[in-house]
Scaffold this motif. Structure first.
Motif, short mmCIF file in Angstrom:
data_model
loop_
_atom_site.label_atom_id
_atom_site.label_comp_id
_atom_site.label_asym_id
_atom_site.label_seq_id
_atom_site.Cartn_x
_atom_site.Cartn_y
_atom_site.Cartn_z
N GLY A 227 0.78 -1.23 0.00
CA GLY A 227 0.00 0.00 0.00
C GLY A 227 0.81 1.27 0.00
N VAL A 228 2.06 1.22 -0.50
CA VAL A 228 2.91 2.40 -0.58
C VAL A 228 3.30 2.64 -2.04
N PRO A 229 3.71 3.87 -2.39
CA PRO A 229 4.03 4.13 -3.79
C PRO A 229 5.43 3.75 -4.24
N GLU A 230 6.34 3.44 -3.30
CA GLU A 230 7.70 3.02 -3.64
C GLU A 230 8.12 1.89 -2.72
N GLY A 231 8.77 0.88 -3.29
CA GLY A 231 9.13 -0.30 -2.52
C GLY A 231 10.58 -0.31 -2.06
N ILE A 232 11.43 -1.07 -2.76
CA ILE A 232 12.82 -1.28 -2.37
C ILE A 232 13.74 -0.60 -3.36
N VAL A 243 19.82 -8.56 -1.40
CA VAL A 243 19.08 -9.81 -1.58
C VAL A 243 17.64 -9.59 -1.12
N VAL A 244 16.69 -9.99 -1.95
CA VAL A 244 15.26 -9.94 -1.60
C VAL A 244 14.72 -11.35 -1.77
N GLU A 245 14.18 -11.92 -0.70
CA GLU A 245 13.70 -13.30 -0.80
C GLU A 245 12.47 -13.53 0.06
N SER A 246 11.60 -14.41 -0.45
CA SER A 246 10.40 -14.85 0.27
C SER A 246 9.58 -13.68 0.77
N SER A 247 9.37 -12.69 -0.09
CA SER A 247 8.68 -11.47 0.32
C SER A 247 7.53 -11.14 -0.61
N PHE A 248 6.63 -10.24 -0.13
CA PHE A 248 5.45 -9.80 -0.87
C PHE A 248 5.48 -8.28 -0.92
N VAL A 249 5.40 -7.73 -2.13
CA VAL A 249 5.44 -6.28 -2.33
C VAL A 249 4.25 -5.87 -3.19
N ARG A 250 3.45 -4.93 -2.69
CA ARG A 250 2.33 -4.39 -3.49
C ARG A 250 2.44 -2.87 -3.48
N ILE A 251 2.65 -2.32 -4.67
CA ILE A 251 2.83 -0.88 -4.84
C ILE A 251 1.54 -0.29 -5.42
N VAL A 252 1.11 0.83 -4.88
CA VAL A 252 -0.15 1.45 -5.32
C VAL A 252 0.10 2.92 -5.65
N THR A 278 9.75 -14.37 -4.62
CA THR A 278 9.16 -13.09 -4.23
C THR A 278 8.08 -12.69 -5.23
N ARG A 279 7.06 -12.03 -4.72
CA ARG A 279 5.96 -11.56 -5.55
C ARG A 279 5.87 -10.04 -5.47
N ILE A 280 5.76 -9.39 -6.64
CA ILE A 280 5.66 -7.93 -6.70
C ILE A 280 4.45 -7.56 -7.56
N ILE A 281 3.57 -6.75 -7.01
CA ILE A 281 2.36 -6.29 -7.70
C ILE A 281 2.42 -4.78 -7.82
N MET A 282 2.04 -4.26 -8.97
CA MET A 282 1.90 -2.81 -9.14
C MET A 282 0.48 -2.50 -9.58
#
Length: 379
Positions: A227-232, A243-252, A278-282
């Motif tokens: 729920g944030v506009p910028e991730g990593i 390193v990014v592992e086993s994580s969930f990122v949703r950018i809005v 890892t899963r990333i959604i925009m």
């Protein structure tokens, strides 16, 4: 000339009679079984193949049996060649199974079918179910001691400044807050962020908001960013790799959107980035578009990438990459992109494997479909 003695004449006569009897009975008498076979069992109808029987397992030539030699027992089937290897004929082990349909072994087998993968969800990653903080804080937190462990913290509207080595942030609930480990000349190399959740605060988000995690020399593991506009942000290569592992990122999209360039993972002057499982959604709206769920271009000073298990969804291109590296198990949610699934500098990669997939909203399990051809420029 001497006259043969009566004893020698008798020996010749007996020998001739025996030869006549054997010649007469030969068609009906069974052949003696060679040594090494079960008596009474039929023998081979054709000579055994020396490469099957093991006669050449040592690579040295074997003497041919003479008429006066009895057949020797066949070697036991041990499955292991005996003797010292040589340049001569030998029984070679079969090559390892290959995905190449021709059967040729390959140094870098490439699967032609996608693998179903269960990726993290916003519920399976991040803070454990039922978690409660042991300490709360509003505003900034500075960490200056090497090896510090901060856990079970809720921080609101602040920045965690990591100015020490080998710091661990565990079970942190960051509300409207960020983590920065590369400020000025300081490098918080060896930073580990795990089992934590980052969400937006109560105030308005803007397209100028900074990433919630950055920059170099850190590992993000079992983390939710939602729920944030910028991730990593992957940067500060002088501080180390990411390193990014086993994580969930949703950018809005941000609440205030004039010129948004949001990303789930973005590289800007970064070292090697490694992404696993890892899963990333925009998410985008008709009047507010971001850049890409994964954006590691060639034109921003980035070094290299390793991807093995990444599910991306949304953006103009869902996956954009321009550095050397390898991409395995890249999966792109069907019809989630604006222009195309990928934009990649393909000649820079030594391995490419990607598929269009559908994904279960409840479990995060994917169902792969057609392959995605590597295409684009990666800027």
């Amino acid at each position: 000339m001497r006259t043969p003695s009566p004893r020698r004449v008798l020996r010749w006569a007996v020998g001739a009679l025996a030869a006549t009897v054997l010649a007469t009975l030969a068609p009906v008498l069974p052949e003696p079984a060679p040594s090494g076979f079960v008596s009474g069992a039929p023998g081979p109808s054709t000579p055994p193949d020396p490469f099957v029987s093991g006669l050449f397992t040592t690579g040295r030539p074997t003497a041919s049996p003479s008429a006066s030699m009895s057949p020797s027992p066949s070697p036991a089937a041990s499955g292991e060649p005996s003797g010292t290897p040589s340049a001569g004929p030998s029984v070679r082990p079969s090559p390892e199974p290959s995905d190449d349909p021709s059967g040729r072994p390959s140094e870098e087998p490439v699967r032609t079918s996608g693998t179903p993968i269960t990726f993290p969800t916003s519920k399976s990653a991040g803070l454990p179910a039922g978690w409660t903080p042991k300490q709360t804080r509003t505003g900034d937190l500075w960490i200056r001691k090497n090896g510090t462990v901060v856990q079970d913290l809720r921080i609101t509207n602040g920045v965690i400044h990591v100015a020490a080595k080998n710091v661990t942030l565990r079970r942190v609930h960051a509300v409207g807050s960020q983590v920065v480990n590369a400020g000025g000349d300081a490098c918080g190399t060896g930073l580990l962020i795990e089992s934590s959740t980052f969400v937006a605060g109560s105030g308005q988000t803007r397209d100028t908001d900074v990433p919630v995690v950055g920059d170099g020399g850190l590992t993000v593991r079992d983390v939710v960013i939602d729920g944030v506009p910028e991730g990593i942000r992957v940067g500060a290569k002088q501080c180390g790799d990411v390193v990014v592992e086993s994580s969930f990122v949703r950018i809005v999209p941000p609440d205030v959107c004039d010129d948004w360039h949001g990303d789930g993972v973005q590289g800007y002057g970064g070292g090697t980035v490694t992404v696993r499982h890892t899963r990333i959604i925009m998410r985008e709206t008709a009047d507010c578009y971001g850049t890409a769920p994964f954006f590691y271009p060639s034109g921003q000073g980035n070094t290299a990438l390793t991807v093995d298990g990444l599910l991306v969804e949304g953006g103009g291109y869902a996956f954009r990459a321009g550095t050397p590296g390898t991409v395995r198990n890249l999966q792109v949610v069907r019809d989630s992109w604006g222009y195309g699934p990928v934009d990649v500098a393909c000649s820079a990669l030594s391995h490419w494997q990607a598929h269009v997939v559908t994904v279960s909203s409840s479990t995060g399990r994917t169902t792969p479909a057609e392959e995605i051809r590597c295409t684009g420029v990666g800027n």
